[in-house]
Design a protein around this motif. Structure first.
Motif, PDB file in Angstrom:
ATOM      1  N   THR A   1      19.975  -6.839   1.861  1.00 33.14           N
ATOM      2  CA  THR A   1      19.395  -5.524   1.562  1.00 33.14           C
ATOM      3  C   THR A   1      18.513  -5.568   0.306  1.00 33.14           C
ATOM      4  O   THR A   1      18.666  -6.440  -0.546  1.00 33.14           O
ATOM      5  CB  THR A   1      20.495  -4.466   1.355  1.00 33.14           C
ATOM      6  OG1 THR A   1      21.380  -4.927   0.329  1.00 33.14           O
ATOM      7  CG2 THR A   1      21.281  -4.235   2.624  1.00 33.14           C
ATOM      8  N   THR A   2      17.617  -4.565   0.209  1.00 35.05           N
ATOM      9  CA  THR A   2      16.632  -4.497  -0.877  1.00 35.05           C
ATOM     10  C   THR A   2      17.275  -4.596  -2.257  1.00 35.05           C
ATOM     11  O   THR A   2      16.804  -5.334  -3.118  1.00 35.05           O
ATOM     12  CB  THR A   2      15.834  -3.175  -0.779  1.00 35.05           C
ATOM     13  OG1 THR A   2      15.243  -3.104   0.523  1.00 35.05           O
ATOM     14  CG2 THR A   2      14.760  -3.094  -1.842  1.00 35.05           C
ATOM     15  N   ASN A   3      18.333  -3.830  -2.463  1.00 35.08           N
ATOM     16  CA  ASN A   3      19.003  -3.808  -3.768  1.00 35.08           C
ATOM     17  C   ASN A   3      20.003  -4.970  -3.856  1.00 35.08           C
ATOM     18  O   ASN A   3      21.023  -4.964  -3.183  1.00 35.08           O
ATOM     19  CB  ASN A   3      19.728  -2.467  -3.922  1.00 35.08           C
ATOM     20  CG  ASN A   3      20.433  -2.349  -5.258  1.00 35.08           C
ATOM     21  OD1 ASN A   3      20.629  -3.342  -5.960  1.00 35.08           O
ATOM     22  ND2 ASN A   3      20.825  -1.139  -5.606  1.00 35.08           N
TER      23      ASN A   3
ATOM     24  N   GLY B   1       6.053  -1.922 -12.509  1.00 35.59           N
ATOM     25  CA  GLY B   1       7.040  -2.986 -12.728  1.00 35.59           C
ATOM     26  C   GLY B   1       7.051  -3.997 -11.601  1.00 35.59           C
ATOM     27  O   GLY B   1       7.204  -5.204 -11.825  1.00 35.59           O
ATOM     28  N   LEU B   2       6.881  -3.501 -10.373  1.00 41.00           N
ATOM     29  CA  LEU B   2       6.831  -4.379  -9.201  1.00 41.00           C
ATOM     30  C   LEU B   2       5.614  -5.318  -9.274  1.00 41.00           C
ATOM     31  O   LEU B   2       5.726  -6.521  -9.027  1.00 41.00           O
ATOM     32  CB  LEU B   2       6.797  -3.522  -7.927  1.00 41.00           C
ATOM     33  CG  LEU B   2       6.663  -4.233  -6.583  1.00 41.00           C
ATOM     34  CD1 LEU B   2       7.823  -5.179  -6.318  1.00 41.00           C
ATOM     35  CD2 LEU B   2       6.553  -3.201  -5.447  1.00 41.00           C
ATOM     36  N   LEU B   3       4.469  -4.749  -9.675  1.00 41.63           N
ATOM     37  CA  LEU B   3       3.241  -5.553  -9.834  1.00 41.63           C
ATOM     38  C   LEU B   3       3.444  -6.667 -10.862  1.00 41.63           C
ATOM     39  O   LEU B   3       3.098  -7.822 -10.608  1.00 41.63           O
ATOM     40  CB  LEU B   3       2.108  -4.659 -10.348  1.00 41.63           C
ATOM     41  CG  LEU B   3       1.079  -4.101  -9.399  1.00 41.63           C
ATOM     42  CD1 LEU B   3      -0.002  -3.382 -10.215  1.00 41.63           C
ATOM     43  CD2 LEU B   3       0.459  -5.167  -8.520  1.00 41.63           C
TER      44      LEU B   3
ATOM     45  N   ALA C   1       0.816  -1.232   0.000  1.00 37.70           N
ATOM     46  CA  ALA C   1       0.000   0.000   0.000  1.00 37.70           C
ATOM     47  C   ALA C   1       0.842   1.271   0.000  1.00 37.70           C
ATOM     48  O   ALA C   1       0.508   2.243  -0.679  1.00 37.70           O
ATOM     49  CB  ALA C   1      -0.943  -0.024   1.199  1.00 37.70           C
ATOM     50  N   GLU C   2       1.955   1.268   0.733  1.00 40.41           N
ATOM     51  CA  GLU C   2       2.757   2.495   0.856  1.00 40.41           C
ATOM     52  C   GLU C   2       3.579   2.773  -0.403  1.00 40.41           C
ATOM     53  O   GLU C   2       4.198   3.826  -0.524  1.00 40.41           O
ATOM     54  CB  GLU C   2       3.638   2.450   2.108  1.00 40.41           C
ATOM     55  CG  GLU C   2       4.908   1.638   2.032  1.00 40.41           C
ATOM     56  CD  GLU C   2       4.699   0.115   2.119  1.00 40.41           C
ATOM     57  OE1 GLU C   2       3.521  -0.353   2.130  1.00 40.41           O
ATOM     58  OE2 GLU C   2       5.707  -0.608   2.147  1.00 40.41           O
ATOM     59  N   LEU C   3       3.594   1.834  -1.353  1.00 44.35           N
ATOM     60  CA  LEU C   3       4.407   2.000  -2.571  1.00 44.35           C
ATOM     61  C   LEU C   3       3.577   2.211  -3.830  1.00 44.35           C
ATOM     62  O   LEU C   3       4.133   2.410  -4.913  1.00 44.35           O
ATOM     63  CB  LEU C   3       5.307   0.765  -2.769  1.00 44.35           C
ATOM     64  CG  LEU C   3       6.307   0.469  -1.660  1.00 44.35           C
ATOM     65  CD1 LEU C   3       7.067  -0.820  -1.962  1.00 44.35           C
ATOM     66  CD2 LEU C   3       7.283   1.617  -1.468  1.00 44.35           C
TER      67      LEU C   3
END
Ligand code: DAT
Ligand code: MG
Length: 142
Positions: A92-94, A62-64, A52-54
């Motif tokens: 980490t995320t990246n 692209g994430l979807l 929700a926050e993104l």
């Protein structure tokens, strides 16, 4: 110690790379308990609530698409300080910056101009963990 729960997800790239077993092995080796697990196809409605926050961010489409390109494996994982501990196992995320030996450091991909493919999800706080567990495991009655 604080026994808590987190939501762990093996994302479509983890499933495509056949890393489900390796990831579960790392969770169990750390001593955590998998108290619920299922494979499912995420849909847009679920992902819009989960992230929700993104939703307004430029990378969200692209994430979807990435999160829907194959089935995922969702797990409820329990253990002492598991929210932070699972994020440590993830890295980490990246993925280009993630430490080798972490799941994202070992199996993640980050192509310039493409979406971040970082193999796994983990809740960031115990509060978000409980919110996400309700969303992904509405059938879990505890
Ligand atoms: P995390 O998955 O490490 O908790 P997050 O909650 O900030 O990271 O973002 C969720 C996912 O969204 C992340 O795993 C990959 C994607 N993402 C985040 N920031 C991004 C960015 N700047 N560019 C592309 N994808 C991004
Ligand atoms: Mg997050």
């Amino acid at each position: 110690e604080m026994t808590e729960r987190t939501l762990a997800i093996v994302k479509p790239d983890g499933v495509n790379q056949k890393k489900v077993g390796e990831i579960i092995r790392r969770i169990e080796r750390k001593g955590y308990d998998i108290i619920a697990i299922k494979m499912l196809q995420a849909d847009e409605k679920l992902l819009r609530q989960h992230y929700a926050e993104l939703v307004g961010r430029p990378f969200f489409p692209g994430l979807l698409k990435y999160m829907m390109e194959n089935e995922v494996v969702a797990m409820v994982v329990e253990g002492d300080n598991v929210v932070k501990g699972w994020r440590t196992l993830m890295g980490t995320t990246n993925p280009t910056e993630a430490t080798p030996g972490t799941i994202r450091g070992d199996f993640g991909r980050d192509w310039p101009g493409d979406e971040v493919r970082n193999v796994v999800h983990g809740s960031d706080t115990p509060e978000n963990a409980e919110r996400e567990i309700k969303l992904w495991f509405p059938e879990l009655k505890r």
